[in-house]
Design an enzyme around this catalytic site. Sequence first.
Site, PDB file in Angstrom:
ATOM      1  N   HIS A  72       5.338  30.985  16.304  1.00 36.63           N
ATOM      2  CA  HIS A  72       3.361  31.943  16.592  1.00 36.63           C
ATOM      3  C   HIS A  72       2.632  30.989  15.945  1.00 36.63           C
ATOM      4  CE1 HIS A  72       5.768  35.015  19.181  1.00 36.63           C
ATOM      5  NE2 HIS A  72       5.607  34.052  20.275  1.00 36.63           N
ATOM      6  N   THR A  84       2.389  22.190  19.046  1.00 36.31           N
ATOM      7  CA  THR A  84       1.285  22.386  17.928  1.00 36.31           C
ATOM      8  C   THR A  84       2.804  22.182  16.761  1.00 36.31           C
ATOM      9  OG1 THR A  84      -0.007  23.683  19.590  1.00 36.31           O
ATOM     10  CG2 THR A  84       0.092  23.813  17.131  1.00 36.31           C
ATOM     11  N   SER A 118       2.928  22.469  24.291  1.00 32.84           N
ATOM     12  CA  SER A 118       2.962  23.785  23.345  1.00 32.84           C
ATOM     13  C   SER A 118       3.487  24.901  24.480  1.00 32.84           C
ATOM     14  CB  SER A 118       1.388  24.036  23.561  1.00 32.84           C
ATOM     15  OG  SER A 118       1.076  25.376  22.716  1.00 32.84           O
ATOM     16  N   ASP A 136       8.292  27.078  25.019  1.00 30.70           N
ATOM     17  CA  ASP A 136       9.618  27.719  25.585  1.00 30.70           C
ATOM     18  C   ASP A 136      10.939  27.692  26.804  1.00 30.70           C
ATOM     19  OD1 ASP A 136       7.936  28.715  23.148  1.00 30.70           O
ATOM     20  OD2 ASP A 136       6.830  29.972  24.713  1.00 30.70           O
ATOM     21  N   HIS A 171       2.766  35.996  26.367  1.00 30.51           N
ATOM     22  CA  HIS A 171       3.939  35.233  26.913  1.00 30.51           C
ATOM     23  C   HIS A 171       4.935  35.752  25.920  1.00 30.51           C
ATOM     24  CE1 HIS A 171       2.873  33.210  22.982  1.00 30.51           C
ATOM     25  NE2 HIS A 171       3.791  32.603  22.982  1.00 30.51           N
TER      26      HIS A 171
END
EC number: 4.2.3.3
Length: 125
Positions: free
Chosen positions: A12, A40, A59, A65, A92
């Site tokens: 994160h 990122t 990203s 994810d 998210h």
Amino acid sequence: MTQRLRIALIAHDQKKDDMVAFARAHEQALSRYDIVATGTTGGLIQDACPSLNIHRVKSGPLGGDQQIGAMIAEGTVEVLIFFIDPLSPLPHDVDVKALTRLGSVYDIPMALNRATAEKLVRALD
């Protein structure tokens, strides 16, 4: 030819610096594995650890994810290291739950903080 273990690295926003420090501290050990990371996070790690060959997906908020979740389901990611920030609101959050759920469903080693990641990398080495 045996295939190398693939480790996914995700962090994160508030944990990205910690992930970079973790990768730098374990660069030699991590270089023995294939690394996949969200966009990122992967870019930051690649800049700090040029010896690592990192496959970057999108990203996290843009689907990274889910891309890594699909790799877990396909059996092409065998370890998940995901530095979660428990103190920030997660827009998210559903994606996070889906990814950690897949890690549990497919019974892969999973670290959600640096202390566990340290132990996991030492155990793999």
